[in-house]
Design an enzyme around this catalytic site. Structure first.
Site, PDB file in Angstrom:
ATOM      1  N   ASP A  75       2.912  39.586  24.799  1.00  0.00           N
ATOM      2  CA  ASP A  75       3.021  40.156  23.456  1.00  0.00           C
ATOM      3  C   ASP A  75       1.707  40.622  22.833  1.00  0.00           C
ATOM      4  OD1 ASP A  75       5.612  39.348  23.804  1.00  0.00           O
ATOM      5  OD2 ASP A  75       5.759  38.309  21.878  1.00  0.00           O
TER       6      ASP A  75
ATOM      7  N   HIS B 265       7.593  45.470  19.659  1.00  0.00           N
ATOM      8  CA  HIS B 265       7.179  44.263  18.915  1.00  0.00           C
ATOM      9  C   HIS B 265       6.756  44.622  17.487  1.00  0.00           C
ATOM     10  CE1 HIS B 265       6.299  40.079  18.649  1.00  0.00           C
ATOM     11  NE2 HIS B 265       4.990  40.150  18.821  1.00  0.00           N
TER      12      HIS B 265
ATOM     13  N   HIS C 210       3.624  43.829  12.920  1.00  0.00           N
ATOM     14  CA  HIS C 210       3.771  42.400  13.181  1.00  0.00           C
ATOM     15  C   HIS C 210       3.927  41.621  11.876  1.00  0.00           C
ATOM     16  CE1 HIS C 210       3.078  38.559  15.306  1.00  0.00           C
ATOM     17  NE2 HIS C 210       3.170  39.248  16.412  1.00  0.00           N
TER      18      HIS C 210
ATOM     19  N   HIS D 267       0.432  36.204  25.828  1.00  0.00           N
ATOM     20  CA  HIS D 267      -0.116  37.326  25.053  1.00  0.00           C
ATOM     21  C   HIS D 267      -1.224  38.073  25.781  1.00  0.00           C
ATOM     22  CE1 HIS D 267       1.846  34.687  22.167  1.00  0.00           C
ATOM     23  NE2 HIS D 267       1.918  35.703  21.331  1.00  0.00           N
TER      24      HIS D 267
HETATM   25 ZN    ZN Z   1       3.479  38.803  18.408  1.00  0.00          ZN
END
Ligand code: ZN
Length: 333
Positions: free
Chosen positions: A154, A204, A208, A301
């Protein structure tokens, strides 16, 4: 209308948001689009692994306690199958309530009236705005099942994305990248490489936002739809984007519907080593090794700050997965 938005200028907002988040316990994967490590880092540090919420200390975002702050991808409530138990002590967390209430008044039809009063008093307790209806179709398993694993990354693409891709290539592993719109726009070459090497993309959001469910419907639509456009544009028009992942795993029936209307499924995870918090390479490795089950979806991530621990952990995890007989797969779709 949604697409009319101009992504670029929004980056500053993101940073601002992350900065704010940094003050609380969330921070997490505040992947600052375009901002290599700075913003995301600051946020992560300021948040001592959810001390405030009473995290159990485990490196995984399992503790339901973390819920209050749907932050980064350490999502709490997101840890589906394995963390159902820990019903938050204070129970103050929103997501939990929807499940609890039903059991209160079992089967007494006539008693409906009496029970009304007690339940009525409860609503006052929760300080939060309104309890969102939880999403019901969050995917947390691989497409093929069996001894497979779906690795997901991510908040990128970021400076570490290339290293992650190099490692994946070394082991013939395929993964899914949940990208932030601004980052995809800033690093189109990385997005194209991801696709060219057989990996898949996931939306995503643009900024955010956390907690996502507190944003207006319009804002949530824009976050999801605009990011989808930005990622697809960077990858090449027509590139399929089968999933979207809410920041912090903050999926609700509302935003799940938004994603579905755009043709995307809600992608959760089953293993969260909390690599965003940089708990140490061995902690990340041990967490995955301990929590992974066949068919699991691992959250890590490649963006949102210094990802050196994630990369180092991946160097150990990839050969371990191969040795364990795991085949790399994509999430259900
Ligand atoms: Zn995230």
């Amino acid at each position: 209308m949604v697409k009319s938005r101009i992504p670029a200028p929004r980056r500053p907002l993101l940073l601002g948001a992350c900065a704010l988040l940094g003050t609380s316990a969330l921070l997490v994967a505040c992947g600052a689009p375009g901002t290599p490590a700075a913003a995301g880092d600051a946020a992560h540090r300021s948040a001592p692994p959810s001390a405030s919420t009473g995290t159990t200390g485990t490196a995984d975002g399992t503790s339901s306690a973390v819920r209050p702050t749907p932050d980064g991808d350490r999502e709490t409530g997101a840890v589906p199958g394995r963390t159902p138990a820990p019903p938050a002590p204070g129970g103050s967390t929103a997501p939990a309530s929807p499940y609890a209430s039903p059991s209160s008044s079992p089967s007494a039809p006539g008693s409906a009236a009496p029970s009304a009063s007690p339940s009525a008093s409860r609503p006052a307790t929760p300080a939060r705005p309104s309890a969102p209806v939880p999403a019901s179709h969050v995917l947390r398993h691989t497409a093929s099942g069996g001894r497979t694993v779906a690795l997901t990354f991510d908040d990128g693409p970021g400076p570490a994305t290339g290293q992650v891709l190099d490692l994946l290539a070394q082991y013939g592993a395929k993964a899914t990248f949940c990208e932030i719109g601004g980052n995809a726009q800033a690093r189109p070459a990385a997005v194209r490489r991801i696709v060219a090497e057989g990996h898949r993309l996931c939306d995503h959001t643009v900024d955010h936002p956390q907690p996502m469910h507190t944003r207006s419907h319009e804002r949530q639509v824009a976050e999801i739809a605009d990011a989808r456009s930005m990622i697809e544009h960077a990858a090449g028009d027509g590139t399929p984007i089968a999933w979207w992942r809410a920041p912090g795993g903050d999926f609700t029936a509302e935003n799940e519907r938004i994603g579905a209307d755009l043709g995307m499924k809600s992608l959760g995870w089953s293993v969260d080593p909390r690599d965003w918090s940089r708990p140490g390479v061995q902690a990340i490795v041990a967490n995955v090794q301990h929590d992974l089950r066949p068919g699991g979806v691992v959250l890590m991530h490649d963006g949102g700050g210094d990802r050196s621990q994630t990369v180092a952990a991946l160097k150990q995890l990839l050969p371990w997965l191969v040795a364990q007989g795991y085949a790399f797969d994509f999430p259900q779709s």
